[in-house]
Design a protein around this motif. Structure first.
Motif, PDB file in Angstrom:
ATOM      1  N   ILE B  51     -72.086 -37.350  78.254  1.00 49.15           N
ATOM      2  CA  ILE B  51     -72.694 -38.683  78.207  1.00 49.15           C
ATOM      3  C   ILE B  51     -71.819 -39.654  77.419  1.00 49.15           C
ATOM      4  O   ILE B  51     -71.569 -40.779  77.844  1.00 49.15           O
ATOM      5  N   ARG B  52     -71.336 -39.190  76.263  1.00 49.78           N
ATOM      6  CA  ARG B  52     -70.523 -40.094  75.441  1.00 49.78           C
ATOM      7  C   ARG B  52     -69.220 -40.465  76.125  1.00 49.78           C
ATOM      8  O   ARG B  52     -68.751 -41.609  76.036  1.00 49.78           O
ATOM      9  N   ARG B  53     -68.652 -39.508  76.834  1.00 50.94           N
ATOM     10  CA  ARG B  53     -67.423 -39.796  77.574  1.00 50.94           C
ATOM     11  C   ARG B  53     -67.690 -40.889  78.604  1.00 50.94           C
ATOM     12  O   ARG B  53     -66.914 -41.828  78.749  1.00 50.94           O
ATOM     13  N   CYS B  54     -68.797 -40.774  79.279  1.00 50.46           N
ATOM     14  CA  CYS B  54     -69.156 -41.794  80.271  1.00 50.46           C
ATOM     15  C   CYS B  54     -69.392 -43.142  79.597  1.00 50.46           C
ATOM     16  O   CYS B  54     -68.984 -44.185  80.113  1.00 50.46           O
ATOM     17  N   ARG B  55     -70.024 -43.127  78.451  1.00 55.17           N
ATOM     18  CA  ARG B  55     -70.311 -44.391  77.764  1.00 55.17           C
ATOM     19  C   ARG B  55     -69.038 -45.075  77.292  1.00 55.17           C
ATOM     20  O   ARG B  55     -68.930 -46.301  77.360  1.00 55.17           O
ATOM     21  N   THR B  56     -68.082 -44.287  76.823  1.00 48.59           N
ATOM     22  CA  THR B  56     -66.829 -44.929  76.402  1.00 48.59           C
ATOM     23  C   THR B  56     -66.099 -45.496  77.614  1.00 48.59           C
ATOM     24  O   THR B  56     -65.254 -46.374  77.469  1.00 48.59           O
ATOM     25  N   LEU B  57     -66.461 -45.011  78.802  1.00 52.47           N
ATOM     26  CA  LEU B  57     -65.903 -45.596  80.021  1.00 52.47           C
ATOM     27  C   LEU B  57     -66.792 -46.729  80.532  1.00 52.47           C
ATOM     28  O   LEU B  57     -66.657 -47.179  81.659  1.00 52.47           O
ATOM     29  N   ALA B  58     -67.731 -47.135  79.694  1.00 53.46           N
ATOM     30  CA  ALA B  58     -68.569 -48.303  79.961  1.00 53.46           C
ATOM     31  C   ALA B  58     -69.535 -48.125  81.121  1.00 53.46           C
ATOM     32  O   ALA B  58     -69.961 -49.088  81.743  1.00 53.46           O
ATOM     33  N   MET B  59     -69.889 -46.892  81.421  1.00 53.00           N
ATOM     34  CA  MET B  59     -70.893 -46.698  82.464  1.00 53.00           C
ATOM     35  C   MET B  59     -72.279 -46.987  81.917  1.00 53.00           C
ATOM     36  O   MET B  59     -72.546 -46.796  80.733  1.00 53.00           O
ATOM     37  N   THR B  60     -73.142 -47.415  82.801  1.00 47.09           N
ATOM     38  CA  THR B  60     -74.524 -47.647  82.392  1.00 47.09           C
ATOM     39  C   THR B  60     -75.284 -46.332  82.399  1.00 47.09           C
ATOM     40  O   THR B  60     -74.827 -45.333  82.967  1.00 47.09           O
ATOM     41  N   HIS B  61     -76.466 -46.353  81.816  1.00 41.75           N
ATOM     42  CA  HIS B  61     -77.307 -45.168  81.828  1.00 41.75           C
ATOM     43  C   HIS B  61     -77.612 -44.736  83.250  1.00 41.75           C
ATOM     44  O   HIS B  61     -77.651 -43.542  83.562  1.00 41.75           O
ATOM     45  N   ASN B  62     -77.821 -45.692  84.105  1.00 36.37           N
ATOM     46  CA  ASN B  62     -78.103 -45.385  85.499  1.00 36.37           C
ATOM     47  C   ASN B  62     -76.950 -44.646  86.163  1.00 36.37           C
ATOM     48  O   ASN B  62     -77.154 -43.650  86.854  1.00 36.37           O
ATOM     49  N   GLU B  63     -75.770 -45.149  85.952  1.00 36.01           N
ATOM     50  CA  GLU B  63     -74.601 -44.483  86.516  1.00 36.01           C
ATOM     51  C   GLU B  63     -74.469 -43.071  85.953  1.00 36.01           C
ATOM     52  O   GLU B  63     -74.193 -42.110  86.686  1.00 36.01           O
ATOM     53  N   ILE B  64     -74.673 -42.946  84.666  1.00 35.56           N
ATOM     54  CA  ILE B  64     -74.548 -41.640  84.021  1.00 35.56           C
ATOM     55  C   ILE B  64     -75.585 -40.659  84.558  1.00 35.56           C
ATOM     56  O   ILE B  64     -75.297 -39.492  84.795  1.00 35.56           O
ATOM     57  N   LYS B  65     -76.796 -41.161  84.792  1.00 32.47           N
ATOM     58  CA  LYS B  65     -77.846 -40.279  85.314  1.00 32.47           C
ATOM     59  C   LYS B  65     -77.443 -39.679  86.657  1.00 32.47           C
ATOM     60  O   LYS B  65     -77.706 -38.512  86.930  1.00 32.47           O
ATOM     61  N   ILE B  66     -76.807 -40.495  87.474  1.00 26.29           N
ATOM     62  CA  ILE B  66     -76.369 -40.000  88.786  1.00 26.29           C
ATOM     63  C   ILE B  66     -75.315 -38.905  88.617  1.00 26.29           C
ATOM     64  O   ILE B  66     -75.384 -37.860  89.266  1.00 26.29           O
ATOM     65  N   LEU B  67     -74.379 -39.126  87.706  1.00 22.52           N
ATOM     66  CA  LEU B  67     -73.358 -38.108  87.459  1.00 22.52           C
ATOM     67  C   LEU B  67     -73.974 -36.840  86.882  1.00 22.52           C
ATOM     68  O   LEU B  67     -73.599 -35.724  87.255  1.00 22.52           O
ATOM     69  N   VAL B 145     -75.294 -50.701  95.215  1.00 21.68           N
ATOM     70  CA  VAL B 145     -76.238 -49.640  95.534  1.00 21.68           C
ATOM     71  C   VAL B 145     -77.428 -49.799  94.596  1.00 21.68           C
ATOM     72  O   VAL B 145     -77.247 -49.738  93.381  1.00 21.68           O
ATOM     73  N   PRO B 146     -78.595 -50.031  95.116  1.00 22.96           N
ATOM     74  CA  PRO B 146     -79.742 -50.210  94.233  1.00 22.96           C
ATOM     75  C   PRO B 146     -80.022 -48.934  93.472  1.00 22.96           C
ATOM     76  O   PRO B 146     -80.238 -47.884  94.057  1.00 22.96           O
ATOM     77  N   GLY B 147     -79.982 -49.003  92.165  1.00 22.01           N
ATOM     78  CA  GLY B 147     -80.282 -47.821  91.368  1.00 22.01           C
ATOM     79  C   GLY B 147     -79.087 -47.396  90.536  1.00 22.01           C
ATOM     80  O   GLY B 147     -79.219 -46.582  89.647  1.00 22.01           O
ATOM     81  N   SER B 148     -77.941 -47.930  90.803  1.00 20.65           N
ATOM     82  CA  SER B 148     -76.788 -47.596  89.971  1.00 20.65           C
ATOM     83  C   SER B 148     -76.071 -48.877  89.568  1.00 20.65           C
ATOM     84  O   SER B 148     -74.859 -48.923  89.468  1.00 20.65           O
ATOM     85  N   GLN B 149     -76.838 -49.924  89.389  1.00 22.20           N
ATOM     86  CA  GLN B 149     -76.244 -51.216  89.087  1.00 22.20           C
ATOM     87  C   GLN B 149     -75.542 -51.208  87.744  1.00 22.20           C
ATOM     88  O   GLN B 149     -75.929 -50.542  86.809  1.00 22.20           O
ATOM     89  N   CYS B 150     -74.522 -51.992  87.669  1.00 27.28           N
ATOM     90  CA  CYS B 150     -73.713 -52.086  86.465  1.00 27.28           C
ATOM     91  C   CYS B 150     -73.138 -53.476  86.410  1.00 27.28           C
ATOM     92  O   CYS B 150     -72.775 -54.046  87.424  1.00 27.28           O
ATOM     93  N   ARG B 151     -73.043 -54.038  85.229  1.00 28.20           N
ATOM     94  CA  ARG B 151     -72.525 -55.397  85.206  1.00 28.20           C
ATOM     95  C   ARG B 151     -71.416 -55.645  84.215  1.00 28.20           C
ATOM     96  O   ARG B 151     -70.872 -56.721  84.139  1.00 28.20           O
ATOM     97  N   ILE B 152     -71.026 -54.668  83.461  1.00 26.29           N
ATOM     98  CA  ILE B 152     -69.957 -54.892  82.473  1.00 26.29           C
ATOM     99  C   ILE B 152     -70.204 -56.200  81.738  1.00 26.29           C
ATOM    100  O   ILE B 152     -69.341 -57.061  81.618  1.00 26.29           O
ATOM    101  N   GLU B 153     -71.359 -56.361  81.293  1.00 26.44           N
ATOM    102  CA  GLU B 153     -71.788 -57.517  80.481  1.00 26.44           C
ATOM    103  C   GLU B 153     -71.263 -58.866  80.928  1.00 26.44           C
ATOM    104  O   GLU B 153     -70.095 -59.150  80.821  1.00 26.44           O
ATOM    105  N   ARG B 154     -72.152 -59.654  81.318  1.00 25.10           N
ATOM    106  CA  ARG B 154     -71.761 -61.011  81.664  1.00 25.10           C
ATOM    107  C   ARG B 154     -72.476 -62.014  80.782  1.00 25.10           C
ATOM    108  O   ARG B 154     -72.898 -63.064  81.248  1.00 25.10           O
TER     109      ARG B 154
END
Ligand SMILES: [Zn+2]
Ligand SMILES: [Zn+2]
Ligand SMILES: [Zn+2]
Ligand SMILES: [Zn+2]
Lengths: 155, 155
Positions: B51-67, B145-154
DNA sequence: TCTTGACCCTAAAGCAGCTTCAGGGTGTTT
DNA sequence: AAACACCCTGAAGCTGCTTTAGGGTCAAGA
């Protein structure tokens, strides 16, 4: 003019306008005594345009407040403004540098799986399972002017 | 192991671990019947590292859940994973592109004031007073894809 | 034994910048 | 009179945590 008209002129929603008022970015509007509706004039329009311009440049409310203050002090020096913009450019550049590192890491990660196979053998998952390698570079502990902090989102 | 030990191993706070559990990223830990303390084993540690590896790659919780889901289905195809990473790379690149435009605009803005003078005559304030010029390029309305949205903070 | 300190627990609020919702007036048209 | 567009307030939701408040648990030292 009423809030809906102002919103359309600026290209934002009425909710955002009310939110800006609650945030202290926009001066409270006069109220129509009959129905309590907000009434706006040209100065509100100009201020809102200024605010929106700053927002599209990704400034925080704090940064904008400082600029708004400078805007109503015509005799003050604009040093503050220059410094604020310079600092904000640094915010943007710092965030871009972070994202560039991210991109490199992600592309490397992606290269671990070129052919589609089962997740059991997926090089991506395998690499994600490893702990994070410290780049051993101490975080520069960026000294922000307290009160005009900005982070360009680091979710 | 207890939560504090786990936290140190991974390099995060105990609060973050409890938060991940509440978010459904980390399976609820077994509890010590005597004192209700959480007890973790090696699989929790591995999952947290992932999980932490994914977070340092800026993935959202949703993206991480899929992985994470893919990770526990060893016989499934890893197509999903590849697509998710590709999409996430796009998120990062899109945000960088936005920031590059921002940087250009800010540097242009900054160039409006080279010598320090009064705010009355400051070219920066003057330019900020003008409405935003539409770049006339319609926003691409990115289909996520609805359910894995990510926005890299805007922000 | 008592107390100190380190550690654990939950629930709720705070951050940023809005958006959305709930619940309810106003005002013009048909 | 009903419908519809517009206005109001206050509160919650979003994201990924961090912080605070208030309170148990457990080992060691005085
Ligand atoms: Zn900034
Ligand atoms: Zn793969
Ligand atoms: Zn993403
Ligand atoms: Zn100037």
């Amino acid at each position: 003019m009423k809030i809906g008209v102002l919103a359309k002129q600026v290209g934002i929603t009425v909710e955002t306008i009310r939110y800006y008022e609650s945030e202290g970015l926009l001066h409270p509007a006069l109220r129509d005594p009959a129905n309590n509706y907000r009434r706006y004039d040209h100065s509100h329009l100009e201020r809102l345009i200024f605010i929106r311009r700053c927002r599209t440049l990704a400034m925080t409310h704090n940064e904008i407040k400082i600029l708004l203050q400078a805007r109503v002090e015509p005799d003050a020096s604009c040093e503050t403004i220059n410094e604020l913009i310079d600092e904000h450019i640094h915010h943007v550049q710092a965030r871009m540098a972070e994202l560039q590192i991210l991109e490199t890491q992600l592309i490397e990660l992606r290269s671990q799986c070129r052919a589609a196979h089962t997740t059991r053998d997926c090089g991506i998952l395998r690499e994600l399972d490893h702990p994070i390698e410290e780049s051993s570079e101490a975080q520069p502990e960026h000294s922000h002017v307290p009160g005009s902090q900005c982070r360009i989102e680091r979710h």
